[in-house]
Scaffold this active site. Structure first.
Site, PDB file in Angstrom:
ATOM      1  N   SER A 161      48.119  37.204  31.479  1.00  0.00           N
ATOM      2  CA  SER A 161      47.162  36.103  31.418  1.00  0.00           C
ATOM      3  C   SER A 161      46.598  35.948  30.009  1.00  0.00           C
ATOM      4  O   SER A 161      47.339  35.794  29.057  1.00  0.00           O
ATOM      5  CB  SER A 161      46.052  36.310  32.463  1.00  0.00           C
ATOM      6  OG  SER A 161      45.242  35.166  32.586  1.00  0.00           O
ATOM      7  N   GLU A 404      37.072  29.750  40.406  1.00  0.00           N
ATOM      8  CA  GLU A 404      36.466  31.002  39.954  1.00  0.00           C
ATOM      9  C   GLU A 404      35.692  30.774  38.662  1.00  0.00           C
ATOM     10  O   GLU A 404      36.103  29.950  37.828  1.00  0.00           O
ATOM     11  CB  GLU A 404      37.544  32.056  39.694  1.00  0.00           C
ATOM     12  CG  GLU A 404      38.383  32.423  40.893  1.00  0.00           C
ATOM     13  CD  GLU A 404      39.348  33.546  40.584  1.00  0.00           C
ATOM     14  OE1 GLU A 404      39.268  34.587  41.238  1.00  0.00           O
ATOM     15  OE2 GLU A 404      40.182  33.379  39.673  1.00  0.00           O
TER      16      GLU A 404
END
Length: 560
Positions: A161, A404
């Protein structure tokens, strides 16, 4: 933790990784399975580590890929496996290693052409698209695959990521297209570590040339880009002439931004086309490290300087599952602010979504989302940290949106069907342009209007040192463990160790009042615990909340 004096400054030569040394370590360093730091460990989203630390090496990928092959075989999954990578230096060799094992196990693999990088959401989109064409909707665990028939697809994404350039990551997305749940990752993790302990006995592999020849090339870019109009109103963006700037931060989204600009004729400029495994073009993050985090004002310093040149400026992390939104008036939007504005917009402009469709949020996301939900008459489902908790709701349409606070989100197609069951930073960015086109106001201005209705929260996360033993105590805390009747002068209305939306353990605690809250949970990767806090009574009150939160947690840790 203190902010580095170099935060937001261009990366210096001493900040850059030695790519050759990193790749040599990937092949030459063999992890010690007796060392907890060198075992396979699936966190919130896959196994992560660095070859230089002996935590992401060829042995890990051999063992983990074999464990995934065993897992999918036991679940009756025999359709194609969609395999993608990001632009981190360790991703390409890890893909080669994985391919050797997958092909040896008879898995039909689909890869991008010519080593092209593939964003995480594109893998999710491909899995769901294949399974939908079979007439199958896979929800919940992969046990569904055995019950619904053969031919289901799944996937692997090789990515850490937004993590620093020396890191690698490896995550499995089963037949529902989203991150594997805890039950699945435990089986895979335990099997992988058993294979490491056995010196990789039980791992089957073939030479890379044979593996590469057996893998079929899949047009990820064409399939994903052609479908984008079904989830975002690209005609409105083009028609309004929204001027868009994009920085892919050297990640997998670059060719997708280029392709969609050409296909849809948007007024869009990719301001940074560099792809470099050292990420030398980055400005350093809060701690002086290179990190491709589109929610960090330090990592986004270069794009922020261009904010006035565009109606909206956008960025993604290396695997494009996160978004960064910059507007001329508000600068880089706090992820919570953008999530709130996006939710208000979507539920007001998606007439084909079912009336009962709810909003999904993690327990450390802003309570502004709850207030927005109440204001528009939509339920809010609060779950623990991790996008895996939104998979079922996005699949069956009970959730219209899942988001999120770390700048990850996905939402339904314009007609109400599932788009992806993993975070999609590309559509989150495009939605910002749609919001600007349709309303005539950018997301920063739209969030400002929400604060006039619901108040302006102050939000912050702080980290504090914690030993492994203390982290274990914190993860197991219960409401009875805390002595908290009031918080910063207000009565406590709830103390939670399980998420109210699904009853799952949160791995920490959350304490709530009418106008403030804090949550504390241990880090999965560092010897710290994290306190997230928010107050609708301003920054000074937020300071009081955080100070008391630290005192409450420290006292609980001291009692053991």
């Amino acid at each position: 933790m203190p902010t580095s004096p170099r935060a937001g400054q261009p990366a210096a030569p001493e900040d850059l990784i030695d790519v050759d040394a990193l790749l040599a370590a990937y092949h030459d360093v063999h992890p010690d399975p007796a060392d907890p730091a060198q075992r396979v460990s699936f966190g919130t989203s896959g196994h992560r580590g660095s070859a230089l630390r002996g935590s992401f090496n060829a042995d890990h990928i051999l063992a983990t890929t074999q464990a995934i092959c065993d897992y999918r075989a036991a679940a009756g999954v025999d359709g194609p496996l969609f395999l993608g990578i990001d632009t981190h230096a360790l991703s390409a060799p890890a893909l080669a290693t994985a391919l050797e094992v997958l092909v040896a196990n008879g898995v039909p693999v689909r890869i991008a052409p010519d080593g092209e990088a593939t964003p995480t959401p594109v893998i999710s989109h491909a899995i769901l698209g294949h399974n939908r064409r079979l007439g199958i909707t896979a929800t919940g665990t992969t046990a569904v695959a055995a019950a619904t028939g053969r031919g289901l697809a799944d996937g692997i994404v090789v990515t850490p990521s937004h993590n620093p350039p020396a890191d690698g990551g490896f995550k499995y997305n089963p037949t529902h297209g989203g991150p594997a749940d805890t039950a699945a990752t435990k089986v895979i993790q335990d099997r992988a570590n058993a294979l490491l302990e056995a010196g990789l006995a039980g791992v089957t592999r073939v030479p890379y040339a044979r593996a590469r020849a057996a893998a079929l090339v899949h047009d990820y870019v064409g399939a994903y880009v052609a479908d984008l109009g079904d989830v975002v109103d690209l005609d409105a963006i083009r028609g309004a002439g929204v001027r868009i700037g994009v920085d892919p931060l050297g990640g997998a989204s670059l060719v997708y931004w280029q392709a969609l600009t050409e296909r849809y004729k948007l007024d869009l400029e990719v301001v940074n086309t560099a792809v470099d495994p050292t990420f030398a073009f980055m400005t350093t993050d809060w701690d002086g490290k290179i990190r491709m985090d589109p929610s960090s004002p330090y990592a986004m310093a270069s794009l922020l300087r261009l904010a006035g040149s565009f109606d909206v400026a956008l960025a993604n992390d290396a695997d494009a599952d996160r978004h960064g939104i910059v507007t001329p008036g508000a600068g880089l939007l706090n992820p919570n602010h953008y999530l709130s504005a996006a939710i208000a917009y979507l539920f007001g402009h998606r007439a084909d979504w079912p009336a009962g469709t709810a909003i999904g949020k993690t327990l450390v996301s802003s309570s502004m989302i709850d207030r927005v939900g109440a204001g528009i008459g939509r339920g809010v489902v609060e779950v623990p940290v991790g996008f895996k908790w939104f998979v079922d709701g996005l699949t069956d349409g009970t959730l219209g949106f899942g988001g999120e606070e770390s700048a990850g989100a996905s939402f339904l197609r314009r007609g109400g069907g599932v788009w992806t069951t993993d975070k999609d930073g590309l559509i989150a960015c495009l939605l910002a342009a749609e919001m600007t086109a349709v309303t005539g106001r950018d997301p920063g201005a739209l969030y400002g209007e929400l604060t006039e209705l619901h108040g302006a929260p102050a939000y912050r996360r702080v980290d504090a040192p914690a030993t492994p033993a203390q982290k274990k105590i914190l993860a197991a805390l219960t409401p009875a463990s805390l002595s908290a009747d009031t918080l910063a002068g207000a009565p406590v209305t709830a103390t939670l160790s399980h998420a109210p939306g699904n009853g799952a353990a949160i791995g920490g605690v959350k304490v709530v009042t009418d106008d403030a809250w804090f949550a504390a949970r241990p880090s999965g990767t560092e010897d710290v615990y994290k306190i997230y806090a928010e107050s609708f009574r301003g920054p000074q009150h937020l300071d009081e909340v955080i100070a008391q939160a630290q005192a409450i947690v420290d006292a609980a840790l001291a009692r053991g």
